[in-house]
Write a protein that holds these residues in place. Structure first.
Motif, PDB file in Angstrom:
ATOM      1  N   UNK A 115       0.802  -1.224   0.000  1.00 29.38           N
ATOM      2  CA  UNK A 115       0.000   0.000   0.000  1.00 29.38           C
ATOM      3  C   UNK A 115       0.834   1.274   0.000  1.00 29.38           C
ATOM      4  N   UNK A 116       1.899   1.392   0.810  1.00 28.58           N
ATOM      5  CA  UNK A 116       2.643   2.661   0.797  1.00 28.58           C
ATOM      6  C   UNK A 116       3.158   3.034  -0.587  1.00 28.58           C
ATOM      7  N   UNK A 117       3.732   2.079  -1.312  1.00 31.05           N
ATOM      8  CA  UNK A 117       4.254   2.373  -2.647  1.00 31.05           C
ATOM      9  C   UNK A 117       3.126   2.685  -3.621  1.00 31.05           C
ATOM     10  N   UNK A 118       2.015   1.958  -3.521  1.00 30.02           N
ATOM     11  CA  UNK A 118       0.888   2.191  -4.419  1.00 30.02           C
ATOM     12  C   UNK A 118       0.271   3.558  -4.167  1.00 30.02           C
ATOM     13  N   UNK A 119       0.053   3.899  -2.903  1.00 30.37           N
ATOM     14  CA  UNK A 119      -0.525   5.201  -2.565  1.00 30.37           C
ATOM     15  C   UNK A 119       0.383   6.329  -3.045  1.00 30.37           C
ATOM     16  N   UNK A 120       1.678   6.160  -2.881  1.00 29.50           N
ATOM     17  CA  UNK A 120       2.614   7.185  -3.320  1.00 29.50           C
ATOM     18  C   UNK A 120       2.533   7.380  -4.835  1.00 29.50           C
ATOM     19  N   UNK A 121       2.468   6.279  -5.585  1.00 23.59           N
ATOM     20  CA  UNK A 121       2.391   6.376  -7.050  1.00 23.59           C
ATOM     21  C   UNK A 121       1.121   7.084  -7.493  1.00 23.59           C
ATOM     22  N   UNK A 122      -0.018   6.692  -6.906  1.00 21.17           N
ATOM     23  CA  UNK A 122      -1.295   7.320  -7.273  1.00 21.17           C
ATOM     24  C   UNK A 122      -1.288   8.785  -6.859  1.00 21.17           C
ATOM     25  N   UNK A 123      -0.869   9.047  -5.633  1.00 18.34           N
ATOM     26  CA  UNK A 123      -0.891  10.410  -5.103  1.00 18.34           C
ATOM     27  C   UNK A 123      -0.022  11.362  -5.900  1.00 18.34           C
ATOM     28  N   UNK A 124       1.172  10.913  -6.259  1.00 14.89           N
ATOM     29  CA  UNK A 124       2.069  11.768  -7.034  1.00 14.89           C
ATOM     30  C   UNK A 124       1.496  12.069  -8.416  1.00 14.89           C
ATOM     31  N   UNK A 125       0.856  11.080  -9.019  1.00 14.19           N
ATOM     32  CA  UNK A 125       0.252  11.279 -10.344  1.00 14.19           C
ATOM     33  C   UNK A 125      -0.900  12.273 -10.264  1.00 14.19           C
ATOM     34  N   UNK A 126      -1.789  12.067  -9.323  1.00 13.06           N
ATOM     35  CA  UNK A 126      -2.956  12.933  -9.173  1.00 13.06           C
ATOM     36  C   UNK A 126      -2.528  14.359  -8.812  1.00 13.06           C
TER      37      UNK A 126
END
Length: 290
Positions: A273-284
């Motif tokens: 989750x931490x890596x996935x959230x970071x990827x989504x958050x940075x994109x958005x």
């Protein structure tokens, strides 16, 4: 805040909004036969620090209308549901995030409703016209299929079971979906499915999306014209859409960016989750900043 939103004359969808009410909207689109509760609270709340996050139950899952037996539909109709859901919430444009079948639906939104999308993120999915989104077998992409263990387990998906046996089946399903990249925590996924059952009010597993018509998905060639900022998250241990599915998808979507989450399979385990959230958050956040 939770509510029911009517998307057609006979269908209501359960919706939950969390996070910053004044933030840009982020719509989470879950996979086949899965309730919106499958999106972990940790992911929802992390994105909700700056965004209005929406998760919902597809029809025939969770608390949404279950009527496939009397009013069957096509998978592409679930993409229309997402647009009507935005209408019902008064949202003109949103960031959309789709996992598995949800990624298929997001691709349909990219093609048919780009004016409603601020950005798109897809993962654990295949390109339209490839893999599980190649229902008629006419796609020309030479890509691997799902793990044979999954294919065997899916044959028993609709069999009648009591609640204890159903929980055991679902935990075994998650064990295979998790892949071998990160340790599998059976207790974590048993607790998830207990929450899903409590939320749904039934332990009977829906198979509607597996039975829904799959026409209209052979549109991979159209993805080259996509201009909405799109992120493809690669799940290298995904047993449903194993490599190179994500790279293929990123290559066919116009201007898409590919970001791997090491160890990720076809499950939203705490370990990834931490890596996935970071990827989504940075994109958005990058799209919002632009």
């Amino acid at each position: 805040m939770q509510r029911m939103v009517r998307v057609d004359a006979g269908t209501e969808l359960w919706v939950e909004e969390r996070g910053a009410p004044d933030g840009t909207p982020v719509l989470l689109v879950m996979g086949a036969n899965a309730s919106g509760i499958t999106w972990p609270d940790e992911l929802v709340d992390a994105l909700g620090e700056r965004h209005r996050v929406i998760r919902y139950d597809h029809r025939d899952t969770g608390r949404s209308t279950r009527a496939f037996d009397v009013r069957p539909y096509a998978l592409r109709d679930l993409a229309t549901d997402a647009v009507r859901l935005l209408d019902g919430l008064g949202i003109a444009r949103a960031h959309v995030v789709g996992m598995s079948m949800g990624g298929t639906l997001v691709q349909l939104l990219l093609l048919d409703h780009p004016d409603r999308l601020l950005s798109a993120t897809v993962f654990a999915t295949s390109a339209l016209g490839a893999g599980l989104a190649d229902a008629d077998g006419t796609g020309d992409a030479d890509l691997p299929g799902p793990d044979p263990r999954l294919l065997a387990l899916w044959q028993t998906m609709g069999e009648p079971r009591d609640e204890a046996a159903e929980l055991d089946w679902r935990v075994e399903h998650w064990r295979i979906l998790n892949g071998d990249g990160v340790p599998f925590d059976a207790a974590e996924f048993r607790a998830l499915e207990e929450r899903v059952i409590a939320h749904s009010g039934t332990a009977v597993s829906s198979t509607a999306h597996a039975l829904a018509e799959q026409s209209g998905l052979a549109r991979g060639a159209e993805l080259a014209r996509v201009t909405v900022p799109t992120l493809v998250v690669e799940a290298p241990e995904d047993p449903v859409n194993p490599p190179p599915h994500a790279r293929h998808l990123a290559a066919v979507i116009g201007g898409a960016r590919l970001v791997p989450v090491p160890g990720m399979g076809h499950a939203l385990s705490a370990a990834v989750l931490p890596s996935l959230v970071r990827a989504i958050g940075e994109h958005v956040d990058a799209v919002d900043a632009a």
